[in-house]
Design an enzyme around this catalytic site. Structure first.
Site, PDB file in Angstrom:
ATOM      1  N   ASP A 229      37.372  31.165  38.625  1.00 32.31           N
ATOM      2  CA  ASP A 229      37.149  30.659  39.986  1.00 32.31           C
ATOM      3  C   ASP A 229      36.464  29.289  40.004  1.00 32.31           C
ATOM      4  OD1 ASP A 229      38.195  33.047  40.770  1.00 32.31           O
ATOM      5  OD2 ASP A 229      36.443  33.755  41.874  1.00 32.31           O
TER       6      ASP A 229
ATOM      7  N   GLN B  88      46.997  35.338  36.763  1.00 29.20           N
ATOM      8  CA  GLN B  88      46.219  34.095  36.640  1.00 29.20           C
ATOM      9  C   GLN B  88      45.171  34.161  35.535  1.00 29.20           C
ATOM     10  OE1 GLN B  88      45.134  32.759  40.958  1.00 29.20           O
ATOM     11  NE2 GLN B  88      45.841  34.857  41.010  1.00 29.20           N
TER      12      GLN B  88
ATOM     13  N   GLU C  64      42.339  34.223  47.889  1.00 27.33           N
ATOM     14  CA  GLU C  64      42.136  35.637  48.273  1.00 27.33           C
ATOM     15  C   GLU C  64      40.935  35.837  49.202  1.00 27.33           C
ATOM     16  OE1 GLU C  64      41.225  37.834  44.669  1.00 27.33           O
ATOM     17  OE2 GLU C  64      39.650  36.401  44.131  1.00 27.33           O
TER      18      GLU C  64
ATOM     19  N   GLY D 114      34.703  39.606  34.653  1.00 23.72           N
ATOM     20  CA  GLY D 114      36.165  39.516  34.525  1.00 23.72           C
ATOM     21  C   GLY D 114      36.539  38.675  33.321  1.00 23.72           C
TER      22      GLY D 114
ATOM     23  N   GLY E 264      40.104  33.481  43.942  1.00 18.80           N
ATOM     24  CA  GLY E 264      39.053  32.653  44.537  1.00 18.80           C
ATOM     25  C   GLY E 264      38.331  33.512  45.558  1.00 18.80           C
TER      26      GLY E 264
HETATM   27  O1  F6P Z   1      35.682  36.296  39.571  1.00 18.50           O
HETATM   28  C1  F6P Z   1      36.888  36.090  38.961  1.00 18.50           C
HETATM   29  C2  F6P Z   1      37.945  36.928  39.597  1.00 18.50           C
HETATM   30  O2  F6P Z   1      39.107  36.642  38.887  1.00 18.50           O
HETATM   31  C3  F6P Z   1      38.101  36.725  41.103  1.00 18.50           C
HETATM   32  O3  F6P Z   1      38.844  35.617  41.447  1.00 18.50           O
HETATM   33  C4  F6P Z   1      38.718  38.023  41.506  1.00 18.50           C
HETATM   34  O4  F6P Z   1      38.459  38.328  42.850  1.00 18.50           O
HETATM   35  C5  F6P Z   1      38.051  38.990  40.630  1.00 18.50           C
HETATM   36  O5  F6P Z   1      37.699  38.310  39.455  1.00 18.50           O
HETATM   37  C6  F6P Z   1      38.918  40.180  40.329  1.00 18.50           C
HETATM   38  O6  F6P Z   1      38.194  41.068  39.553  1.00 18.50           O
HETATM   39  P1  F6P Z   1      38.778  42.409  38.925  1.00 18.50           P
HETATM   40  O7  F6P Z   1      39.263  42.048  37.556  1.00 18.50           O
HETATM   41  O8  F6P Z   1      37.631  43.321  38.898  1.00 18.50           O
HETATM   42  O9  F6P Z   1      39.913  42.857  39.804  1.00 18.50           O
END
Ligand code: F6P
Length: 354
Positions: A127, A274, A222, A10, A170
């Site tokens: 996170d 975020q 989350e 991410g 999170g």
């Molecule tokens: O790991 C970082 C994060 O931002 C998590 O908090 C979140 O669940 C996830 O990435 C979301 O990922 P994506 O961009 O694949 O929706």
């Protein structure tokens, strides 16, 4: 040296600071060159890259996201992955690859190192859950975004005497939730570290609202879960990489709180807001320090190591020691969180008087 750099997983505010830091250190201080692979290991395997220099990096420091793009593709998911990575090293005459990423990416760094590749890790995640580094860049930016949102939500919650649930990121840990909950003065913050009892959450809310003048902000990570045996939540969907797609616990809480207390409740899911936009100063500085340190680690031949923030200084740790478990919220912060929630008779801590 000739160094390749990539950003995986991410995205995260501060990634461009890492790239810029690495490029400047390489070019200006150490007479080395850097190429950037696009979209993480996919770019390495598909030979999608661009030469990076100080000129290319001009103006990227305050920009969110990553100029290189990102993906969750990784070499060990493909049969020919390792062969393609080796080809990329040979084709470009690379002395090192610097991989910037989260827990999954650090796992790839470890495996590549064990397969003899010269590789350095840079930890990244909003996170803040990577072990052996006190903080990762992006985290402070996310906390500030959540805090600003909570500040705004206070006034509308108060006008309507509502409960407002704020869902923050999170997946497995509650760092963002705890920091923004404390900074934003949330009444309660629910984290994956401490599964919640919905009855108790509702009792605390009702206690506050009985006083007549309170609204309530509940921050929930989350990945927070109800205590086993209390109530069921649906299993999240899984994306094409096998990752659970989280997001939804806020609305579940809204339904439960409204149903059980009768108090009007609404939810705000902050989601990818975020992760977007300009990094705060701390994240720009940490990203810059990590980028420079990663180049220096490559020059030292510190293969298989990850740069890390330890007691305010930049150090290195074997990446194998940083993977396998996640950094959860420290007990003292969890205790602080409990101290600031509304008190119930029988609480064995002083709580906050209502
Ligand atoms: O790991 C970082 C994060 O931002 C998590 O908090 C979140 O669940 C996830 O990435 C979301 O990922 P994506 O961009 O694949 O929706």
């Amino acid at each position: 040296m000739r160094i390749g750099i990539l950003t995986g997983g991410g995205d995260c505010p501060g990634l461009n600071a890492v790239i810029r830091g690495a490029v400047r250190a390489a070019e200006v201080t150490y007479d080395s060159t850097v190429i950037g692979f696009r979209n993480a290991w996919r770019g390495v395997m598909e030979d999608d890259y661009e030469p990076l220099d100080v000129e290319v990096c001009r103006g990227i420091l305050p920009r969110g996201g990553t100029i290189l793009g990102t993906s969750r593709d990784q070499p060990f998911a493909r049969e020919d992955g390792l062969k393609l990575v080796r080809k990329a090293y040979d084709r470009h005459g690379l002395d090192a690859i610097i991989a910037v990423g989260g827990e999954g990416s650090m796992g790839v760094v470890n495996e590549l190192h064990q397969n003899g590749f010269p590789v350095i890790g840079v930890p990244k995640t909003i996170d803040n859950d990577i072990q052996l580094t006190e903080m990762t860049f992006g985290f402070q930016t996310a906390v500030q975004i959540c805090t600003d949102a909570i500040d705004r939500l206070h006034t509308t919650a108060e006008s309507h005497h509502r409960v407002l649930v704020v869902e923050v990121m999170g997946r497995h840990v509650g760092h963002i939730a705890i920091w923004s909950g404390l900074a934003g003065g949330a009444a309660m913050t629910l984290t994956p570290e401490e599964p919640f009892d919905i009855e108790e959450v509702c009792e605390r809310i009702v206690g506050r609202h009985r006083k007549g003048r309170y609204a309530t902000i509940i921050v929930v990570a989350e990945g927070a879960l109800p205590k086993p045996g209390t109530f069921q939540i649906p299993e999240p969907e899984v994306d094409s990489y096998g990752h659970k797609v989280l997001g939804g616990i806020g609305h579940i809480l809204e339904r439960e709180i409204h149903g059980r207390t009768g108090i009007e409740t609404r939810t705000t899911v902050l989601g990818h807001i975020q992760r977007g936009g300009s990094p705060v100063a701390f994240d720009r500085v940490l990203g810059t320090r990590f980028g420079v340190a990663a180049v220096e680690a490559a020059l030292d031949g510190a293969w298989g190591e990850m740069v890390a923030l330890q007691q305010g200084r930049i150090g290195r740790v074997p990446v194998k020691d940083a993977i396998g478990s996640l950094k959860t919220v420290a007990p003292d912060l969890l205790r602080l969180n409990t101290m600031f929630q509304p008190r119930l008779p029988g609480d064995d801590h002083p709580g906050i008087p209502e």
